[in-house]
Write an enzyme that holds these catalytic residues in place. Sequence first.
Site, mmCIF file in Angstrom:
data_model
loop_
_atom_site.group_PDB
_atom_site.id
_atom_site.type_symbol
_atom_site.label_atom_id
_atom_site.label_comp_id
_atom_site.label_asym_id
_atom_site.label_seq_id
_atom_site.Cartn_x
_atom_site.Cartn_y
_atom_site.Cartn_z
ATOM 1 C CD GLU A 1 -1.223 -0.445 3.812
ATOM 2 O OE1 GLU A 1 -2.362 -0.901 3.310
ATOM 3 O OE2 GLU A 1 -1.018 -0.032 4.807
ATOM 4 C CB SER A 2 4.226 2.174 0.489
ATOM 5 O OG SER A 2 5.023 0.675 0.023
#
Lengths: 263, 281
Positions: free
Chosen positions: A53-54
């Site tokens: 999700e980064s």
Amino acid sequence: MSNPEYTRDEMMTIAASRLMWNGCVCFVGIGLPSAAANLARLTHAPGIVLIYESGTIGAKPSVLPLSIGDQDLAETAECLVSIPEIFTYWLQAGRVDVGFLGAAQIDRYGNLNTTVIGDYHAPKVRLPGAGGAPEIAAHAKETFIMLRQSPRSFVDKMDFITSAGYIGDRVARRKAGARGDGPQKVITDLGVLRPDPLTGELTLTGLFEGVCVDDVKAATGWPLAVTESLEHIAPPTEEELNALRQLHARTAEAHKRARQLPY
Amino acid sequence: MKHLSLKQAIAEFITDGQTLAMEGFTHLIPFAAAHEIIRQGRKDLTLIRMTPDIIYDQLIGMGCVSRMVFSWGGNPGVGSLHRLRDAVERQWPLPIELDERSHAAMAAAYQAGASGLPFAMLAGFVGSDLPSVNQNIRHIQCPFTGQRLAAVPALAPDVSIIHAHLADKAGNVLLRGITGVQKEVALAAREVIVTVEDVVDELNAPQNSVILPSWVISAVARVPGGAHPSYVHGVYDRDNAFYRDWDTISRDRDSFRAWIQEYVLDTVDHAGYLARLGAAS
């Protein structure tokens, strides 16, 4: 356990990795899911696309990341996008095959709690919270969940639903507006559970070597349904165990470094 | 835009009671700025951040915070944020009000703030109990299809603080690697403070790098190592051992206070903090 040559955590990670496939687009959480997805990439599914999700898409980390935004993920990613973009064009638009999540608690409909134990406004235990999970659970085409099985984690009634499984049943999930099919596989340290095709209730469908149905029932906080055609899941192969142990050894080596200051 | 020392920038732009966002998703977390806020003793802040991380654990434990907007409050890869938990579970040192969302909702709300919109919408919180405990998560209907969508108010901080690789003399700022929500949080805010590893004559940035032009920035402060224990891609690595050690340091109120006293309050600036950490290790 009949075979002392591997641990239940190893079996759990290997069983989960077998469920991934080459070319699968997998939105992956840190911890057990990240270990299983990377093991799949290092064994039978080299073309798996790992999304963290980064904003790292197609990451191929050499060791398991300690955080979801490690430099190694950015360096090895096919492309790197911003966080607003990862959650919209990629997740919300339906481009993810498998959302791979962990949780503190799960109930019989595969709903997940990562928020609080006790009352929300006066919690006994404050857990970290939602992160990306509510939208991963809603929009991935299917969700795989990994957590160790015990009456404290597999609960009859949850204090808080952070991320939806089937809510009350499959109809409730559809009505709530979820795009994806929800939790299709729950991989524990005892075996695998899958949702009933009609109701969505989690049902024991696979057992690891050395585990019996009563062990799993005793580790479940609700009266657990068991399928008639129970699968006996094969123990780890030598290749799987070696790949997993080498991955963990590389990870431990990389993360044991002493404190490092800038410059 | 002006070049200031970090001490001057915090003194000039940060006041008690403000709404403040400090972003950086694992990467480029502006720790030096948070330490300076602790040194200057700001109070009653509303802090916004997707992942509070150690940086907000420190501010919360020092009683600087009355309210927090966030989506995931753990120590990444390690476990709990003990100072956050102590504030929520036992109101120590102060009670804290939470506005709790998801990552997707936080990112959308920053985008709305940066776009001058009053709220953000997303296909979010499906089947989640979060809307039942947070008035700031509501639902709207698409006027064209009737689809039910979640809505959250825009995030428009009084001040945003980020850390970046470089600034040039004019104050244009370059960041690269995992850039998270930094562009959005900068453009959503009334004032923007950027700490940078270095100030150079020319950025020499590749096209399409994330550049914030000087005219959207209030102040640039040169703070080498300013993201420690977070990292700056290609410059220094994440101090994973510090993140693990924080679990022990922060678990107990006294050891937390002693650590802040020694490494933050008793050091003059970030160079002093790094020197003291270096001497201890």
